[in-house]
Design an enzyme around this catalytic site. Sequence first.
Site, mmCIF file in Angstrom:
data_model
loop_
_atom_site.group_PDB
_atom_site.id
_atom_site.type_symbol
_atom_site.label_atom_id
_atom_site.label_comp_id
_atom_site.label_asym_id
_atom_site.label_seq_id
_atom_site.Cartn_x
_atom_site.Cartn_y
_atom_site.Cartn_z
ATOM 1 N N LYS A 12 1.116 -0.954 0.302
ATOM 2 C CA LYS A 12 0.004 -0.030 0.099
ATOM 3 C C LYS A 12 0.529 1.248 0.237
ATOM 4 O O LYS A 12 0.545 2.090 -0.704
ATOM 5 C CB LYS A 12 -0.947 -0.040 1.328
ATOM 6 N N ASP A 68 -8.674 1.548 4.438
ATOM 7 C CA ASP A 68 -9.552 0.134 4.435
ATOM 8 C C ASP A 68 -9.852 0.194 3.388
ATOM 9 O O ASP A 68 -10.040 0.692 2.692
ATOM 10 C CB ASP A 68 -10.695 0.722 5.759
#
Length: 193
Positions: A12, A68
Amino acid sequence: MKIVFATNNAHKLSEVKAVLGDGYELVTLKEVGITEDIPETGDTLDENASLKARYVYERTGLDCFADDTGLEVEALGGAPGVRSARYATDGHDFAANNRKLLKELDGVTNREARFRTVISLIVAGEEIQVEGVVNGVIALSESGSEGFGYDPLFIPEGKDVTFAEMSADEKNSISHRGRAVAELVKVLHKVYK
Ligand code: ITT
């Protein structure tokens, strides 16, 4: 401009760095002394993004954001969704998660799915959420070795290869996270102008 990205996921981090560009210096959790796992006890992606960002803000007082992400599969009523990391096991076992997903979809013809990323940004104590979505389908078997997580099984709309068969730039240009970070950049430009 320095900003903390509240993630323990190195994939990420590199995806977000590539989209944010050079104008922002991303600080990692380790660099601000947070080494424990941040509890993700919410029932939705929005709640978990918020929990992660607030956890960092409360401990550091620094501007920060958290992402998220969930894979929402239509035939499974939106599962694994908010439970995407812990679908098959307690840990982040990508291979086991992919095996379970293929098993659950065995013989299922509706393979529609979407990735959704929610980002919570906290600047000077004020929280803002942005979101990014990409629609696609779940392949019949895994292909490719780039990316992470469910990438070898996800074929985005309009393409005939999985995210794991794309370069990082290609994935970022159409992905849930790429889109959410593009929205984040717009907000950052406004608040830091
Ligand atoms: P942090 O909470 O430390 O940021 P995480 O890996 O727990 O990292 P999420 O809860 O947001 O991240 O993501 C849940 C899971 O969804 C993750 O473990 C992957 O299996 C999957 N996932 C997230 N983003 C993905 C992507 O871009 N491609 C494929 N799978 C992804």
